[in-house]
Scaffold this motif. Structure first.
Motif, mmCIF file in Angstrom:
data_model
loop_
_atom_site.group_PDB
_atom_site.id
_atom_site.type_symbol
_atom_site.label_atom_id
_atom_site.label_comp_id
_atom_site.label_asym_id
_atom_site.label_seq_id
_atom_site.Cartn_x
_atom_site.Cartn_y
_atom_site.Cartn_z
ATOM 1 N N GLN A 42 -74.215 12.149 -87.606
ATOM 2 C CA GLN A 42 -75.487 11.928 -86.924
ATOM 3 C C GLN A 42 -75.436 10.669 -86.054
ATOM 4 N N ALA A 43 -74.745 9.639 -86.547
ATOM 5 C CA ALA A 43 -74.621 8.418 -85.747
ATOM 6 C C ALA A 43 -73.887 8.695 -84.437
ATOM 7 N N ILE A 44 -72.803 9.456 -84.503
ATOM 8 C CA ILE A 44 -72.057 9.791 -83.292
ATOM 9 C C ILE A 44 -72.904 10.661 -82.372
ATOM 10 N N ARG A 45 -73.600 11.632 -82.952
ATOM 11 C CA ARG A 45 -74.427 12.544 -82.152
ATOM 12 C C ARG A 45 -75.492 11.784 -81.361
ATOM 13 N N TYR A 46 -76.230 10.929 -82.029
ATOM 14 C CA TYR A 46 -77.329 10.236 -81.361
ATOM 15 C C TYR A 46 -76.821 9.158 -80.407
ATOM 16 N N ALA A 47 -75.687 8.539 -80.744
ATOM 17 C CA ALA A 47 -75.126 7.545 -79.827
ATOM 18 C C ALA A 47 -74.694 8.196 -78.513
ATOM 19 N N LEU A 48 -74.005 9.336 -78.614
ATOM 20 C CA LEU A 48 -73.591 10.036 -77.400
ATOM 21 C C LEU A 48 -74.798 10.536 -76.598
ATOM 22 N N MET A 52 -75.970 9.648 -72.666
ATOM 23 C CA MET A 52 -76.214 10.661 -71.633
ATOM 24 C C MET A 52 -77.617 10.547 -71.050
ATOM 25 N N LEU A 53 -78.571 10.108 -71.860
ATOM 26 C CA LEU A 53 -79.969 10.108 -71.422
ATOM 27 C C LEU A 53 -80.349 8.869 -70.613
ATOM 28 N N PRO A 55 -78.744 7.046 -68.355
ATOM 29 C CA PRO A 55 -78.514 7.119 -66.903
ATOM 30 C C PRO A 55 -79.530 7.999 -66.182
ATOM 31 N N LEU A 56 -80.096 9.001 -66.870
ATOM 32 C CA LEU A 56 -81.110 9.839 -66.241
ATOM 33 C C LEU A 56 -82.393 9.061 -65.976
ATOM 34 N N VAL A 57 -82.639 8.048 -66.794
ATOM 35 C CA VAL A 57 -83.833 7.228 -66.612
ATOM 36 C C VAL A 57 -83.636 6.251 -65.451
ATOM 37 N N GLY A 58 -82.449 5.656 -65.359
ATOM 38 C CA GLY A 58 -82.195 4.655 -64.337
ATOM 39 C C GLY A 58 -82.707 3.285 -64.772
ATOM 40 N N ARG A 59 -82.139 2.252 -64.174
ATOM 41 C CA ARG A 59 -82.519 0.890 -64.562
ATOM 42 C C ARG A 59 -83.996 0.594 -64.299
ATOM 43 N N PRO A 60 -84.575 0.994 -63.153
ATOM 44 C CA PRO A 60 -86.012 0.722 -62.960
ATOM 45 C C PRO A 60 -86.885 1.462 -63.974
ATOM 46 N N ARG A 177 -97.026 8.370 -74.455
ATOM 47 C CA ARG A 177 -97.985 8.066 -73.393
ATOM 48 C C ARG A 177 -97.504 6.917 -72.496
ATOM 49 N N THR A 178 -96.659 6.056 -73.042
ATOM 50 C CA THR A 178 -96.222 4.869 -72.296
ATOM 51 C C THR A 178 -94.904 5.078 -71.569
ATOM 52 N N VAL A 179 -93.923 5.701 -72.240
ATOM 53 C CA VAL A 179 -92.569 5.739 -71.694
ATOM 54 C C VAL A 179 -92.181 7.093 -71.120
ATOM 55 N N GLY A 180 -92.868 8.168 -71.485
ATOM 56 C CA GLY A 180 -92.515 9.484 -70.970
ATOM 57 C C GLY A 180 -91.433 10.157 -71.796
ATOM 58 N N PRO A 181 -91.207 11.453 -71.564
ATOM 59 C CA PRO A 181 -90.306 12.241 -72.425
ATOM 60 C C PRO A 181 -88.841 11.802 -72.386
ATOM 61 N N VAL A 182 -88.291 11.529 -71.190
ATOM 62 C CA VAL A 182 -86.862 11.234 -71.089
ATOM 63 C C VAL A 182 -86.544 9.883 -71.715
ATOM 64 N N LEU A 183 -87.302 8.858 -71.361
ATOM 65 C CA LEU A 183 -87.054 7.535 -71.926
ATOM 66 C C LEU A 183 -87.323 7.524 -73.428
ATOM 67 N N LEU A 184 -88.319 8.268 -73.878
ATOM 68 C CA LEU A 184 -88.573 8.362 -75.308
ATOM 69 C C LEU A 184 -87.379 8.970 -76.028
ATOM 70 N N SER A 185 -86.835 10.061 -75.503
ATOM 71 C CA SER A 185 -85.672 10.701 -76.129
ATOM 72 C C SER A 185 -84.468 9.773 -76.140
ATOM 73 N N ALA A 186 -84.261 9.026 -75.051
ATOM 74 C CA ALA A 186 -83.122 8.110 -74.980
ATOM 75 C C ALA A 186 -83.276 6.957 -75.963
#
Length: 375
Positions: A42-48, A52-53, A55-60, A177-186
């Motif tokens: 599980q540690a490897i799964r969530y770290a990977l 992956m997630l 970079p989809l968010v981006g630094r801003p 409500r604050t961070v959105g789905p992608v950032l929350l998942s990451a």
């Protein structure tokens, strides 16, 4: 409900259904990992997944994380520890002494729990349609999986798995409500990776991780890319659109998807009981999501329009702002002649006052305002 709102709700339902179907199909992958260090995997799964997630968010896009505060990070820690790592460990522990159907039946009750808890937290009563749909979904999950052999520890861990499933939905709400789905998942995946790593070292010591074979590597990759990266984002996007009460109804699709895909790897069959349970789940989702009610309201509206009642058909087809604009002019005064008693001629406007033209509402002839905000 206008067309844009209806489409918004429909997309949310499809996203939640797709996410739960991916999770159900992943149960066949879980059977391949029965001998692999679970917490380390599980540690490897969530770290990977977090790698992956992000970079989809981006630094801003990382800025909302700075505004969470200690309370927001507490919700994230609870979501990751109880709803992700704890849920998986509870299911594994339950399956050590009971058949896999036992935790599956308890987790299938999550829609009922959510349908009661969420309204209670908001100070309102449960929606009758959602509660009835949740009961049908739970009954369908039980029918699909059956009960199976169970003992007291297996039941206790299954209850813990149910709690993890509920926390996975509820603990995300304040942060979503604050961070959105992608950032929350990451962010949740990153926190879960740290928590799983600590558990792995405490539980397994130096043997917390080993090199996976080909089958185990493929299963870990499926859990990482398909279930976590794609499934989590779709789930939280769907929940953002339709709310946790209706989104959790689709968790009934998890045992259905597992039962459909199990014969492909020789891990079970799909017979009359599974078909009947799938039908119950589908009916429960339709009832709880309001699909039946929307269809009935649409047919009733069509009958009213087709009836040809004076002033009804044209008014039913006109947009709501237009009806208000043509009914009254500026200042609330009647725009045309004032109606008199039945059978009497219409009264003309008062002397010295010309009839005012009906003021058109902004956006007549086109949708007024912006549609629901996208996730």
């Amino acid at each position: 409900m206008d067309h844009s709102d209806s489409a918004h709700q429909r997309r949310g339902a499809l996203l939640a259904a797709f996410a739960c179907t991916l999770v159900g199909a992943s149960f066949t992958a879980n059977s391949v990992l029965s001998d692999f260090p679970h917490a380390g995997g599980q540690a490897i799964r969530y770290a990977l997944a977090s790698l992956m997630l992000f970079p989809l968010v981006g630094r801003p896009g990382l800025a909302p994380l700075r505004t969470l505060g200690w309370r927001g990070w507490g919700w994230l820690a609870g979501l990751a520890g109880v709803g992700m790592v704890g849920f998986n460990l509870a299911v594994l522990a339950a399956e050590r002494t009971s058949e896999p159907a036992v935790p599956g039946v308890f987790v299938g009750c999550a829609p009922v729990v959510i349908a009661v808890i969420v309204p209670a937290l908001d100070g309102r009563r449960p929606a009758r349609a959602v509660l009835c749909g949740a009961l049908l979904v739970a009954a369908g999950a039980f029918t699909v999986q059956g009960w199976g052999r169970a003992d007291l520890p297996g039941i206790a861990w299954s209850v813990a798995a149910l709690g993890g499933e509920v926390v996975f939905a509820l603990a995300a709400l304040p942060v979503l409500r604050t961070v959105g789905p992608v950032l929350l998942s990451a962010a949740a995946s990153a926190v879960a990776a740290v928590e799983a790593l600590v558990l792995a070292v405490l539980m397994d010591g130096r043997g917390w991780l080993r090199m996976p074979d080909a089958g185990e590597g493929a299963a870990l990759l499926w859990q990482t890319l398909v279930v976590t990266v794609i499934g989590f984002v779709c789930w939280y996007r769907g929940m953002q659109r339709i709310g946790p009460e209706r989104a959790t109804l689709f968790s009934g699709l998890i045992p259905v998807a597992a039962a459909i895909t199990a014969p492909a790897v020789g891990a079970g069959g799909y017979g009359p009981a599974q078909a009947a349970g799938s039908l119950l789940v589908g009916t429960g989702v339709a009832v709880g999501s309001g699909a039946f009610g929307q269809r009935l309201r649409g047919r009733r509206r069509e009958r009213v329009v087709a009836s040809g009642a004076p002033g009804v058909a044209a008014d039913a087809r006109a947009p709501a702002p237009a009806r208000r604009g043509t009914a009254r002019g500026a200042g609330g005064a009647a725009a045309g002649p004032e109606p008199g008693p039945p059978g009497s001629p219409a009264k003309a406007p008062p002397a010295g006052r010309a009839p005012r033209a009906a003021r058109s509402a902004p956006g007549d002839g086109a949708p007024s305002g912006a549609g629901p905000r996208e996730g």
